[in-house]
Scaffold this motif. Structure first.
Motif, PDB file in Angstrom:
ATOM      1  N   ALA A 155      52.989  20.999  31.498  1.00  0.00           N
ATOM      2  CA  ALA A 155      52.265  19.794  31.946  1.00  0.00           C
ATOM      3  C   ALA A 155      50.972  19.690  31.146  1.00  0.00           C
ATOM      4  O   ALA A 155      50.020  20.435  31.390  1.00  0.00           O
ATOM      5  CB  ALA A 155      51.980  19.864  33.439  1.00  0.00           C
ATOM      6  N   ASP A 196      51.508  14.275  33.428  1.00  0.00           N
ATOM      7  CA  ASP A 196      50.635  14.078  34.591  1.00  0.00           C
ATOM      8  C   ASP A 196      51.083  14.972  35.732  1.00  0.00           C
ATOM      9  O   ASP A 196      52.196  15.523  35.727  1.00  0.00           O
ATOM     10  CB  ASP A 196      50.607  12.618  35.023  1.00  0.00           C
ATOM     11  CG  ASP A 196      51.969  12.108  35.461  1.00  0.00           C
ATOM     12  OD1 ASP A 196      52.390  12.424  36.589  1.00  0.00           O
ATOM     13  OD2 ASP A 196      52.624  11.399  34.661  1.00  0.00           O
ATOM     14  N   ALA A 197      50.216  15.109  36.731  1.00  0.00           N
ATOM     15  CA  ALA A 197      50.457  16.054  37.818  1.00  0.00           C
ATOM     16  C   ALA A 197      51.656  15.656  38.680  1.00  0.00           C
ATOM     17  O   ALA A 197      52.417  16.522  39.130  1.00  0.00           O
ATOM     18  CB  ALA A 197      49.201  16.175  38.685  1.00  0.00           C
ATOM     19  N   LEU A 253      54.746  16.629  37.037  1.00  0.00           N
ATOM     20  CA  LEU A 253      54.872  18.084  37.066  1.00  0.00           C
ATOM     21  C   LEU A 253      55.545  18.548  38.349  1.00  0.00           C
ATOM     22  O   LEU A 253      56.485  19.347  38.320  1.00  0.00           O
ATOM     23  CB  LEU A 253      53.497  18.731  36.938  1.00  0.00           C
ATOM     24  CG  LEU A 253      53.407  20.222  37.284  1.00  0.00           C
ATOM     25  CD1 LEU A 253      54.250  21.047  36.332  1.00  0.00           C
ATOM     26  CD2 LEU A 253      51.949  20.693  37.269  1.00  0.00           C
ATOM     27  N   VAL A 312      50.117  24.568  33.020  1.00  0.00           N
ATOM     28  CA  VAL A 312      49.468  23.386  33.591  1.00  0.00           C
ATOM     29  C   VAL A 312      48.055  23.205  33.045  1.00  0.00           C
ATOM     30  O   VAL A 312      47.223  24.123  33.098  1.00  0.00           O
ATOM     31  CB  VAL A 312      49.395  23.502  35.134  1.00  0.00           C
ATOM     32  CG1 VAL A 312      48.819  22.227  35.733  1.00  0.00           C
ATOM     33  CG2 VAL A 312      50.772  23.797  35.711  1.00  0.00           C
ATOM     34  N   MET A 340      44.201  16.159  34.023  1.00  0.00           N
ATOM     35  CA  MET A 340      45.262  15.265  33.571  1.00  0.00           C
ATOM     36  C   MET A 340      45.049  13.879  34.166  1.00  0.00           C
ATOM     37  O   MET A 340      44.184  13.690  35.031  1.00  0.00           O
ATOM     38  CB  MET A 340      46.634  15.823  33.982  1.00  0.00           C
ATOM     39  CG  MET A 340      47.040  17.081  33.212  1.00  0.00           C
ATOM     40  SD  MET A 340      48.757  17.568  33.505  1.00  0.00           S
ATOM     41  CE  MET A 340      48.645  18.161  35.192  1.00  0.00           C
ATOM     42  N   ASP A 373      40.545  17.071  38.315  1.00  0.00           N
ATOM     43  CA  ASP A 373      41.162  18.304  38.813  1.00  0.00           C
ATOM     44  C   ASP A 373      42.616  18.111  39.224  1.00  0.00           C
ATOM     45  O   ASP A 373      43.140  18.875  40.042  1.00  0.00           O
ATOM     46  CB  ASP A 373      40.370  18.830  40.003  1.00  0.00           C
ATOM     47  CG  ASP A 373      40.378  17.869  41.180  1.00  0.00           C
ATOM     48  OD1 ASP A 373      40.797  16.699  41.006  1.00  0.00           O
ATOM     49  OD2 ASP A 373      39.959  18.274  42.278  1.00  0.00           O
ATOM     50  N   GLU A 374      43.286  17.102  38.642  1.00  0.00           N
ATOM     51  CA  GLU A 374      44.681  16.838  39.033  1.00  0.00           C
ATOM     52  C   GLU A 374      45.576  18.060  38.839  1.00  0.00           C
ATOM     53  O   GLU A 374      46.403  18.383  39.690  1.00  0.00           O
ATOM     54  CB  GLU A 374      45.248  15.658  38.239  1.00  0.00           C
ATOM     55  CG  GLU A 374      44.758  14.299  38.681  1.00  0.00           C
ATOM     56  CD  GLU A 374      43.433  13.943  38.034  1.00  0.00           C
ATOM     57  OE1 GLU A 374      42.943  12.835  38.272  1.00  0.00           O
ATOM     58  OE2 GLU A 374      42.889  14.782  37.283  1.00  0.00           O
ATOM     59  N   GLY A 375      45.397  18.738  37.705  1.00  0.00           N
ATOM     60  CA  GLY A 375      46.219  19.908  37.440  1.00  0.00           C
ATOM     61  C   GLY A 375      45.951  21.027  38.422  1.00  0.00           C
ATOM     62  O   GLY A 375      46.878  21.728  38.852  1.00  0.00           O
ATOM     63  N   ARG A 407      44.864  20.707  41.548  1.00  0.00           N
ATOM     64  CA  ARG A 407      45.435  20.355  42.846  1.00  0.00           C
ATOM     65  C   ARG A 407      46.957  20.478  42.828  1.00  0.00           C
ATOM     66  O   ARG A 407      47.563  20.913  43.811  1.00  0.00           O
ATOM     67  CB  ARG A 407      45.004  18.947  43.248  1.00  0.00           C
ATOM     68  CG  ARG A 407      43.536  18.894  43.661  1.00  0.00           C
ATOM     69  CD  ARG A 407      43.128  17.570  44.256  1.00  0.00           C
ATOM     70  NE  ARG A 407      42.904  16.558  43.229  1.00  0.00           N
ATOM     71  CZ  ARG A 407      43.673  15.513  43.011  1.00  0.00           C
ATOM     72  NH1 ARG A 407      44.772  15.337  43.739  1.00  0.00           N
ATOM     73  NH2 ARG A 407      43.395  14.634  42.059  1.00  0.00           N
ATOM     74  N   ALA A 408      47.571  20.120  41.725  1.00  0.00           N
ATOM     75  CA  ALA A 408      49.020  20.275  41.604  1.00  0.00           C
ATOM     76  C   ALA A 408      49.406  21.750  41.644  1.00  0.00           C
ATOM     77  O   ALA A 408      50.425  22.126  42.236  1.00  0.00           O
ATOM     78  CB  ALA A 408      49.512  19.636  40.308  1.00  0.00           C
ATOM     79  N   THR A 409      48.567  22.588  41.037  1.00  0.00           N
ATOM     80  CA  THR A 409      48.829  24.027  41.052  1.00  0.00           C
ATOM     81  C   THR A 409      48.813  24.569  42.468  1.00  0.00           C
ATOM     82  O   THR A 409      49.687  25.358  42.864  1.00  0.00           O
ATOM     83  CB  THR A 409      47.778  24.764  40.200  1.00  0.00           C
ATOM     84  OG1 THR A 409      47.936  24.376  38.829  1.00  0.00           O
ATOM     85  CG2 THR A 409      47.931  26.265  40.305  1.00  0.00           C
TER      86      THR A 409
END
Length: 214
Positions: A6, A33-34, A37, A51, A55, A61-63, A65-67
């Motif tokens: 990602a 994008d998250a 992902l 990641v 993004m 902090d999209e990545g 938060r996705a993590t």
């Protein structure tokens, strides 16, 4: 071993994919994008995800938060986070949720492809890898006097440093004066500021706050 990447920068994303493929790692998905992902991990079930922290759409902090979401939904997934900036607090927060199978590297410090591939493999095999520079910065931050204070105590100290009285602090933070006094006692204790006749604890506490501001 199967990996999803990602990263919104196409050239960087393709470069990572080619490097992994050259070392025998199968790249099963590349997204920018998250949201994509999370969908890719849910449908493809890779062994690891690489990641980017920032993004689309806001590049904040999209990545990250996705993590956190992926670590909750897919506890066996290894996640390697790549970041341009040193953020020890973020690395600590992400690692604390599930330290096994987590990595955090600074993009600018990835100069050895073989070492990078080894890190991806390590994360996929449930090891934890955090860039030494991030660790050093985090340890340095923890050694500062203010690192001992709670979030509320930092707020109280901030208002004190602005010259606010206890009553004014209470009004600003929607606390009772008794609560403010309790927080101040705790602050003075943690900053090792016992009462004495030579200096005012409020002034010394305010100076400690100001000394640590960027």
């Amino acid at each position: 071993m199967r990996v999803v990447i990602a990263e919104d920068l196409v050239l960087l994303r393709d470069g990572i994919a080619r490097a992994l493929a050259a070392h025998g790692i199968e790249v099963v998905g590349c997204v920018g994008d998250a949201g994509a992902l999370v969908e890719a991990v849910a449908s493809l079930r890779p062994d690891a995800a690489i990641v980017d922290v920032r993004m689309p759409p806001t590049f904040t902090d999209e990545g990250a938060r996705a993590t956190l979401l992926l670590r909750e939904r897919f506890p066996d997934l290894g996640v390697l986070v790549l970041s341009h900036a040193i953020d020890p607090q973020l690395a600590l927060e992400l690692a604390a949720r599930a330290p096994r199978g987590f990595g955090y590297l600074l993009k600018d410090r990835v100069i050895d492809v073989a070492a990078f591939v080894d890190t991806v493999r390590a994360v996929a095999s449930r090891q934890t890898v955090i860039d030494p520079e991030v660790v050093d910065r985090g340890l340095a931050a923890r050694r500062t006097p203010l690192a001992q204070l709670s979030g509320r105590e930092l707020e109280v100290l901030r208002e004190l440093a602005r010259g606010q009285s206890n009553a004014a602090i209470a009004g600003t933070l929607f606390l009772s004066e008794r609560t403010v006094e309790a927080h101040l006692r705790s602050i003075f204790l943690k900053l090792d500021l016992p009462p004495d006749t030579d200096s005012n604890r409020r002034v010394r506490a305010a100076l400690t706050w100001l000394a640590e501001q960027p």
